[in-house]
Design an enzyme around this catalytic site. Structure first.
Site, PDB file in Angstrom:
ATOM      1  N   SER A 134      11.097  16.683   3.346  1.00  0.00           N
ATOM      2  CA  SER A 134      10.764  16.041   2.070  1.00  0.00           C
ATOM      3  C   SER A 134      11.754  16.485   1.014  1.00  0.00           C
ATOM      4  O   SER A 134      12.314  17.589   1.080  1.00  0.00           O
ATOM      5  CB  SER A 134       9.346  16.426   1.634  1.00  0.00           C
ATOM      6  OG  SER A 134       9.068  15.976   0.326  1.00  0.00           O
ATOM      7  N   TYR A 148       3.255  23.013   0.090  1.00  0.00           N
ATOM      8  CA  TYR A 148       3.919  21.853   0.692  1.00  0.00           C
ATOM      9  C   TYR A 148       5.448  21.971   0.619  1.00  0.00           C
ATOM     10  O   TYR A 148       6.138  21.851   1.627  1.00  0.00           O
ATOM     11  CB  TYR A 148       3.457  20.567   0.001  1.00  0.00           C
ATOM     12  CG  TYR A 148       4.006  19.307   0.629  1.00  0.00           C
ATOM     13  CD1 TYR A 148       3.406  18.767   1.761  1.00  0.00           C
ATOM     14  CD2 TYR A 148       5.117  18.658   0.097  1.00  0.00           C
ATOM     15  CE1 TYR A 148       3.905  17.606   2.350  1.00  0.00           C
ATOM     16  CE2 TYR A 148       5.621  17.505   0.678  1.00  0.00           C
ATOM     17  CZ  TYR A 148       5.016  16.983   1.802  1.00  0.00           C
ATOM     18  OH  TYR A 148       5.510  15.843   2.384  1.00  0.00           O
TER      19      TYR A 148
END
Length: 260
Positions: A134, A148
């Protein structure tokens, strides 16, 4: 091609893209119904499709998955580690079991699956490993979604290291680092309304756009691919801004989402 988290979003888009390029696909996720629907769609194009359900938050899931695939007489020449989720309620408010599951699904399982399959790929002189990380992995961690970004940062670094280690073996390793993507990801973590209002349409990409970039980057054996010019710029800012400014930037991002 084994695709984890293939039931929707980027995983399903990658499965479609690999199938369109002649790859037989093995689809895995927790939910069987969407996998079977996707398998039927892809089988209509003439490729072989297999569904194997697995919950990668279970520490025993990766070796079980490998064993079940082997028991079906199937060979893995490609691996897409895509499964993932996030929790945005804050570190102190999130159940520790959810944190443990995030680490297992997005960090431990990709490492273990790569370790189990890479030696076979090297022995055959051909393989593809695409790890869906990501843009968050290239930025300072965001408060509220504390783990995350760091997990995705680990996945980027691990992919780059494995890319270097396997150079010249015929096995390609790439980390794919998408930014905001139009999938059900934000519906699942409960932030769809906030992120849709906070960021303009030009910052968003479709899962198909992301999948196309990831597929091509892995075929070219690039260590990392960040889809979209805006995301490339943001990644560069996150890398080169002084820590105080970078933290202020992501802090403003978190506050903007909370106010909406």
């Amino acid at each position: 091609m084994l695709v984890t988290g293939a039931s929707a979003g980027i995983g399903a888009a990658l499965a479609r893209f690999y199938a369109a390029n002649g790859w037989d696909v093995i689809l895995t996720a927790r939910r069987r119904a969407p996998l079977e629907a996707l398998a039927a769609e892809l089988a209509a194009t003439g490729v072989s499709t297999t569904v194997v359900t697995a919950d990668l938050s279970d520490p025993l899931a990766p070796p079980r998955l490998v064993d079940e695939i082997a028991a079906r007489g199937l060979r893995i020449d490609g691996l897409v580690n895509n499964a993932g989720f996030s929790r945005t309620s804050g570190f102190l408010q999130t159940d520790p079991a959810d944190h443990a599951a995030m680490i297992r699904v997005m960090l431990a399982a990709p490492v273990e699956l790569a370790r189990l399959y890479a030696p076979m790929m090297v022995e055959r002189g051909f393989g593809r490993i695409l790890n869906v990380a990501s843009l968050a992995g290239e930025m300072p961690a965001t408060g509220g979604d504390t783990l995350y970004g760091p997990i995705k940062s680990f996945l980027i670094k691990a992919s780059q290291g494995l890319h270097l280690e396997l150079r010249g073996t015929g096995v390609h390793v790439t980390a794919l680092c998408p930014g905001y993507t139009l999938t059900e990801f934000h519906d699942v973590n409960g932030t769809r309304e906030q992120v849709s209002a906070a960021y303009p349409a030009w910052m968003w990409q479709t899962a198909e756009q992301v999948a196309r970039v990831g597929y091509r980057a892995c075929e070219l054996n690039r260590p990392k691919a960040t889809p979209g010019a805006a995301n490339v710029l943001l990644a560069a800012l996150g890398k080169h801004l002084p820590d105080a400014l970078a933290l202020a930037m992501v802090g403003g991002h978190a506050r903007r989402l909370r106010r909406i």
